[in-house]
Design a protein around this motif. Structure first.
Motif, PDB file in Angstrom:
ATOM      1  N   TYR A  87       0.819  -1.208   0.000  1.00 14.11           N
ATOM      2  CA  TYR A  87       0.000   0.000   0.000  1.00 14.11           C
ATOM      3  C   TYR A  87       0.853   1.259   0.000  1.00 14.11           C
ATOM      4  CZ  TYR A  87      -3.847  -3.139   1.241  1.00 14.11           C
ATOM      5  OH  TYR A  87      -4.783  -4.136   1.243  1.00 14.11           O
ATOM      6  N   GLU A  88       0.240   2.357  -0.429  1.00 13.81           N
ATOM      7  CA  GLU A  88       0.945   3.637  -0.483  1.00 13.81           C
ATOM      8  C   GLU A  88       0.103   4.732   0.157  1.00 13.81           C
ATOM      9  OE1 GLU A  88       3.686   3.665  -4.361  1.00 13.81           O
ATOM     10  OE2 GLU A  88       1.574   3.391  -4.858  1.00 13.81           O
ATOM     11  N   THR A  89       0.751   5.871   0.361  1.00 13.12           N
ATOM     12  CA  THR A  89       0.116   7.022   0.980  1.00 13.12           C
ATOM     13  C   THR A  89       0.065   8.189  -0.014  1.00 13.12           C
ATOM     14  OG1 THR A  89       2.275   7.607   1.902  1.00 13.12           O
ATOM     15  CG2 THR A  89       0.771   6.382   3.320  1.00 13.12           C
ATOM     16  N   THR A  92       4.897  11.073   0.742  1.00 15.94           N
ATOM     17  CA  THR A  92       5.920  10.198   1.305  1.00 15.94           C
ATOM     18  C   THR A  92       7.094  11.026   1.799  1.00 15.94           C
ATOM     19  OG1 THR A  92       7.171   8.151   0.884  1.00 15.94           O
ATOM     20  CG2 THR A  92       7.180   9.805  -0.852  1.00 15.94           C
ATOM     21  N   LEU A 104       3.093  11.619  -3.622  1.00 16.60           N
ATOM     22  CA  LEU A 104       3.231  10.277  -4.182  1.00 16.60           C
ATOM     23  C   LEU A 104       1.939   9.938  -4.920  1.00 16.60           C
ATOM     24  CD1 LEU A 104       4.861   7.723  -4.621  1.00 16.60           C
ATOM     25  CD2 LEU A 104       4.070   6.879  -2.396  1.00 16.60           C
ATOM     26  N   GLY A 222       1.464  -0.447  -4.468  1.00 16.16           N
ATOM     27  CA  GLY A 222       2.867  -0.238  -4.153  1.00 16.16           C
ATOM     28  C   GLY A 222       3.838  -1.025  -4.999  1.00 16.16           C
ATOM     29  N   TYR A 243       5.338  -1.569 -11.920  1.00 13.35           N
ATOM     30  CA  TYR A 243       4.887  -0.638 -10.882  1.00 13.35           C
ATOM     31  C   TYR A 243       4.767   0.766 -11.456  1.00 13.35           C
ATOM     32  CZ  TYR A 243       5.596   2.423  -6.758  1.00 13.35           C
ATOM     33  OH  TYR A 243       5.512   3.410  -5.816  1.00 13.35           O
ATOM     34  N   GLN A 251      10.663   7.486  -5.833  1.00 12.01           N
ATOM     35  CA  GLN A 251      10.896   6.046  -5.879  1.00 12.01           C
ATOM     36  C   GLN A 251      12.153   5.656  -6.646  1.00 12.01           C
ATOM     37  OE1 GLN A 251       8.609   3.943  -4.099  1.00 12.01           O
ATOM     38  NE2 GLN A 251       8.228   6.049  -3.439  1.00 12.01           N
ATOM     39  N   ASN A 255      13.430   0.311  -3.800  1.00 13.03           N
ATOM     40  CA  ASN A 255      12.755  -0.944  -4.199  1.00 13.03           C
ATOM     41  C   ASN A 255      13.651  -1.789  -5.098  1.00 13.03           C
ATOM     42  OD1 ASN A 255      10.427   0.371  -3.007  1.00 13.03           O
ATOM     43  ND2 ASN A 255      10.129   1.414  -4.969  1.00 13.03           N
TER      44      ASN A 255
END
Length: 615
Positions: A87-89, A92, A104, A222, A243, A251, A255
Motif C-alpha cells: 500500500y501507499e500514501t 511520502t 506520491l 505499491g 509498478y 521512488q 525498491n
C-alpha cells in the motif's frame, strides 16, 4: 538514535520562524513544517539514493510472533509484516529532511489560507496492480472506513469533519478548527486502499468486508505484491515489474530487491540462532548483553556477518519509554503511589550488571528531542504553564524533574525509605513484611511484558518493591496476547512507550488526551484524564511558530513527568545491527535513516564471498 546538536540549534535557535512555510491557496508539490523543501518542483530523485542501483536478489527478515490478517486498518489482530510494501500514501517522506513530505499518490496539494482545509490532487498515473486508477473516491472511502473501524485513528483525525471529492481527481478534507498546521501533513500520510477490490468478491464469489480480518492476498498500488505465504509463519513479496511509480522521483533508487521474505519465530533465542545459521539476513539487536558477548561465532570473524551502529535511525525521533501503571485501577490513581514505584527502580545497578553501560536513563517523554523539559520553567513555557497552574502539581514550578539515583546498597536503601514514606502518605502501612491498605489487603500488581527481553529489568523493580512489602509479579505473554491486552487495557502495569517526532501535535491526543483514555486501541495506555494536559495539547496543535511549539511541548513533558505516569526506563540512540554481508548501500546514507532495505541493494560480488542465500 543520536541527537544532532547542529539540528537542535537550527530548531531552537532561530527567531520564531513560522512552523509551516508551505504556501497556502496554491498547488504545492511538497509539504514542509519549516523553511523551504530541499527539492524543488521538477526534481528527479532524492540525493541519497543510487539511481543506478541494480535490481535483483532477495532480502530476508525475521519477525516475532505471527500474523493473522492482511487488513491493515483494523484495531485488532496481527497485521502481516511488510504490508506497507503493498500500500501507499498520498505523500511520502524524504529521509534527509525533518517533517517534509513529497507527493506520491497525490501529485500536489493546496492548503486553505486559514489552514481550515486541504485539497489533494491525485497523480493521474497512479495505478492499482490490476491496472485501475487510484482515485479521489478511493481516498475518501479509505478515510471514512479508517475512522469508522479504528478508534485510535478516529482520535487522530478528530478535527477532520469531512472528506469529499470536490473536483475530478481532487479530494478535500475540511477541519473544525483553523490554524492546525500539522493536519495537512497528517492527512498526507493517509494509506489509500482500493475501494473496488474491497467491495468486490473473492475467487469463491464471497463478498469481501473491510470490517473483517482476511488472509486473502490484497490488491495494492505499491512496489511489491504478496506472492505467497504460510499462515502465521512466512511471507514472500515480489517486486512489481510494471509498478506505476518506477520513475517517480520519490521512488527512483528505491525498491531494489526482487523479493522480500519474512520468517516468523516464537522465541527470541531461537530467532537469534536462526540468524546465526543464515536463515535470514538482518538482525536488530535489542539486548546489551548479547551485543557485548554473543557475536564470537565464525561468520563474524570471517567477515561474512558485519556488526554496525546506525545513529541515523534515531536522529529524527524521540521516545518516552518505561513501566506504565494503569490509572483505571484505583490503586494507581494516587500520585504518591506512582512516584514511589520510581524510587524502587535501580537503573544504575542494571547499567553496571546487565546493560554493559550502553544505555542512558530516559528522563523525558521526548527523550532525544529538543522538547525535553529541563531546569525550572521560564519564559514562554512558564507563561503556558501559568495558564493551567491550578490544575498541575506545585512541583512543576518549584522542582526540576529528576529520576532517583541508586547504584549502591546505601543509595537504594534511602530510595526505598522514600518509597515507603510515599506509600505511607497514601494510606498504606507495613504489617510485618506486607504493605497493606486499611482493610489489610497487600498492595500487589502484575507487570505485563511482550516476550522475555525485559524480564530481568522488571525483576529489578519486583525485587526492590518486595523489600518494602509490595507483591509485584511479572507476566510474560506472546505478541498477540500482549497486543490484545494492551488494546483493551487489561493490565496493571505495562512496559511500553511512545515514539515522538520533531513536530509534536495532534498525536498527543491519543497518547495522553482524556478523550482517548477509554477508547480501546488508543495509545493512552495509562488512562490519563487530565484537564491541564488536554488544555496544553489544544494549544500545541495550533502553535504557529517553532518557539511556541517548543515551549508548549516542554510544558506537556513537565506536567506528564510531575504526575508520575511512568517509571522511565532506558534508551540507546543507535541501532545495533548485525547483517549477513551480501548487500550494499549508497556511500552517504540519509541523515535520518539507515535506509535499509529501501535504498540498499543485492551485491552479487559480496554474496558470492558470503555464501549461503542466493538470488
Amino acid at each position: 538514535m543520536k541527537f544532532i546538536p547542529a539540528l537542535a540549534a537550527l530548531l531552537i535557535g532561530l527567531a520564531a520562524p513560522a512552523l509551516a512555510q508551505t504556501p497556502t491557496d496554491t498547488w504545492s508539490h511538497a509539504f514542509n513544517m519549516e523553511g523551504e523543501p530541499k527539492y524543488p518542483a521538477g526534481y528527479t530523485h532524492f540525493d541519497y539514493v543510487n539511481v543506478d542501483a541494480p535490481k535483483g536478489g532477495v532480502v530476508r527478515q525475521g519477525a516475532m510472533g505471527g500474523f493473522d490478517t492482511f487488513n491493515p486498518i483494523l484495531p485488532k489482530g496481527d497485521p502481516a509484516s511488510g504490508i506497507g510494501l503493498i500500500y501507499e500514501t498520498l505523500m511520502t517522506p524524504n529521509l534527509d529532511e525533518i517533517n517534509t513530505y513529497y507527493g506520491l499518490l497525490a501529485e500536489s496539494f493546496k492548503i486553505a489560507p486559514d489552514y481550515g482545509a486541504v485539497t489533494f490532487r491525485m497523480d493521474p498515473d497512479a495505478r492499482w496492480h490490476d491496472g485501475q486508477p487510484v482515485t479521489a473516491e478511493d481516498v475518501v472511502w479509505s478515510f471514512e472506513k479508517l475512522i469508522e473501524l479504528n478508534p485510535d485513528r478516529k482520535q487522530y483525525y478528530i478535527n477532520v469533519t469531512k472528506a469529499e471529492v470536490t473536483a475530478p481527481g481532487e479530494v478535500t478534507f475540511t477541519f473544525d478548527q483553523t490554524g492546525n498546521r500539522e493536519l495537512p501533513l497528517i492527512l498526507g500520510q493517509l494509506m489509500v486502499l482500493p475501494r473496488h477490490w474491497w467491495e468486490g468478491t473473492d475467487a469463491k464469489g464471497n463478498a469481501r468486508n473491510i470490517a473483517e480480518s482476511t488472509l486473502e492476498p490484497p490488491l495494492g498500488s505499491g512496489p511489491y505484491r504478496l506472492d505467497s505465504f504460510d499462515a502465521g509463519r512466512t511471507l514472500i513479496y515480489k517486486r512489481v515489474e510494471d509498478y506505476w511509480g518506477n520513475d517517480h522521483p520519490t521512488q527512483v533508487g528505491h525498491n531494489n530487491f526482487d523479493e522480500f521474505r519474512y520468517e516468523y519465530f516464537l522465541d527470541l533465542t531461537v530467532q537469534f540462532e536462526a540468524f546465526k545459521g543464515d536463515q535470514f539476513d538482518w538482525w536488530w539487536e535489542n539486548t546489551a548483553r548479547r551485543w557485548a558477548t554473543a557475536y564470537d561465532f565464525p561468520a563474524v570473524a570471517e567477515g561474512r556477518v558485519v556488526l554496525e551502529l546506525f545513529p541515523q535511525d534515531y536522529a529524527g525521533s524521540g521516545i518516552g519509554l518505561g513501566f506504565v501503571p494503569n490509572l483505571r485501577r484505583e490503586k494507581f490513581q494516587d500520585i504518591r503511589v506512582r512516584e514511589a514505584l520510581n524510587y524502587a527502580f535501580d537503573f544504575e545497578e542494571l547499567s553496571n550488571t546487565l546493560f554493559f553501560n550502553q544505555y542512558e536513563r530516559v528522563d523525558s517523554y521526548f527523550f532525544g528531542l529538543p522538547f525535553k523539559a529541563t531546569g525550572l520553567p521560564e519564559g514562554e513555557e512558564l507563561e503556558v504553564l501559568n495558564s493551567v497552574k491550578d490544575l498541575v502539581p506545585p512541583t512543576v514550578f518549584t522542582e526540576p524533574y529528576t529520576n532517583p539515583v541508586s547504584g549502591d546498597p546505601a543509595k537504594l536503601r534511602e530510595n526505598l525509605r522514600t518509597a515507603l514514606r510515599l506509600f505511607n502518605e497514601a494510606g498504606y502501612t507495613l504489617d510485618g513484611n506486607r504493605l497493606v491498605d486499611a482493610t489489610g489487603t497487600q498492595f500487589s500488581f502484575e507487570i505485563l511484558l511482550n516476550g522475555p527481553t525485559i524480564e530481568p529489568v522488571a525483576a529489578n523493580l519486583v525485587t526492590n518493591l518486595a523489600q518494602i512489602g509490595v507483591a509485584a509479579t511479572v507476566r510474560t505473554v506472546d505478541s498477540p496476547q500482549y497486543i490484545n491486552r494492551a488494546r483493551s487495557f487489561d493490565f496493571d502495569v505495562l512496559y511500553t512507550g511512545w515514539t515522538q517526532s520533531f513536530s509534536p501535535g495532534n498525536e498527543q491526543r491519543f497518547f495522553f488526551g482524556s478523550a482517548a483514555a477509554n477508547e480501546e486501541g488508543s495509545q493512552n495506555y495509562a488512562g490519563i484524564e487530565n484537564p491541564a494536559i488536554d488544555a496544553l495539547i489544544d494549544k500545541l496543535v495550533v502553535a504557529d511558530d517553532r518557539d511556541t511549539q517548543t515551549a508548549i511541548a516542554k510544558a506537556i513533558d513537565r506536567v506528564l513527568l510531575h504526575n508520575h505516569y511512568i517509571v522511565p526506563s532506558y534508551s540507546l540512540r543507535n541501532s545495533r545491527i548485525a547483517r549477513w554481508n551480501r548487500f550494499s548501500h549508497p556511500e552517504t546514507l540519509p541523515e535520518f535513516s539507515s535506509g535499509f532495505p529501501t535504498i540498499w541493494w543485492w551485491d552479487a560480488e559480496k554474496a558470492a564471498k558470503t555464501g549461503g542465500a542466493s538470488q
